[in-house]
Design an enzyme around this catalytic site. Sequence first.
Site, short mmCIF file in Angstrom:
data_model
loop_
_atom_site.label_atom_id
_atom_site.label_comp_id
_atom_site.label_asym_id
_atom_site.label_seq_id
_atom_site.Cartn_x
_atom_site.Cartn_y
_atom_site.Cartn_z
N ARG A 96 0.71 -1.20 0.08
CA ARG A 96 -0.08 0.09 0.04
C ARG A 96 0.83 1.20 0.01
O ARG A 96 0.28 2.03 -0.71
CB ARG A 96 -0.93 0.03 1.33
N ASP A 125 -7.06 -1.04 4.45
CA ASP A 125 -6.32 -0.40 3.32
C ASP A 125 -7.01 1.00 3.01
O ASP A 125 -6.06 1.73 2.53
CB ASP A 125 -6.70 -1.33 2.14
#
Length: 408
Positions: A96, A125
């Site tokens: 990420r 996320d």
Amino acid sequence: MSDIKKVVLAYSGGLDTSVIAKWITETYNCEVVTFTADLGQGEEVEPARAKAQALGIKEIYIDDLREEFVRDFVFPMFRANAIYEGEYLLGTSIARPLISKRLIEIANETGADAIAHGATGKGNDQVRFELGAYALKPGVQVIAPWREWDLTSRESLMAYCDQHGIEVEKKKGKKSPYSMDANLLHISYEGDILEDPWSEPEEDMWLWSVSPENAPDVATYLEIEYVKGDIVALNGEKMSPATVLEYLNKVGGENGIGRVDIVENRYVGMKARGCYETPGGTIMMRAHRAIESITLDREVAHLKDSLMPKYAELIYNGYWWSPERRMLQSMIDESQEFVNGTVKVKLYKGNVSVVGRKSDDTLFDESIATFEDDGGSYDQKDAEGFIKLNSLRLRLAALKGRSPLDRE
């Protein structure tokens, strides 16, 4: 909404992000730029270009980030031996910050004032993407459709596609019931029967590895060479970071290595059950600890181990770009100066066994460690004073009536 003119969207080309691209265009009346990253997920990313063009997207970025991903994110994390809650090798988490970084770079290149992602409001996320974006571009605006729209099911997304003329690829055969995420480090599975922590995963769910029961009956040996804590060669052959991980995934998967089934604590507060395949990472973790075992000073190794859970938590929670993670990384990288040498591992039916390690920078001294005559290099009589000094506080406490036996 009118102050947003251009948005950079993390775009996979799938149903969700295709709907998001159209929804942002209509809802915010702005231009959308798509960004698709190849992190080694094992699927062709180029078709995303045609899908974006069909949506009317004019600026399309498709980037091969595999080497950068392993070199600048996976390798630094493995120098720390990072593992979250004792089992999770952080395969999704570590991807990420790179995606966030590239989203911001593209926003700067194209003059966009916002970024967008397809992460849901229940997961980690969304936090990881947005913390990274704000750390790298404080004034950027973030659009997270799953927290804004009322499209809450696959059926509603499909209906939206029908209404807006969005072509959706209908794959033949049985569709996987799991929510999956993949990159060079791992593949994850969530949803469907996995939402019941008592249900055993179906064998045909696993895509990267054979079951340990079906793995070869003959062991596979690997020699893994390290320079400053990073793998530079396998079996004597020099390889790039991404090539190293690709090879370890292949040979690890063939030997049934890297499966885990865990219930983890998400940063947003809930517990979630997930299954992961991380064959290459599992080998890397065992081998790195082995080369450190002969090259790291004892107190340095123990200090690293004590700080590792915090380091892993920072990555899991999305703080890769934070000053505290970067401070820890500097210390970790300093510790790796003499982590050089070769580790020999044996792969057999789901197990990774370290069977040898050697280094020109070893701190292991056979003349001292031997059970045979050490030639006077270690005076065993010295241990008497060492023990007495270290037991002084324990003896004083007992003399004052604080013996553990006196308190029973």
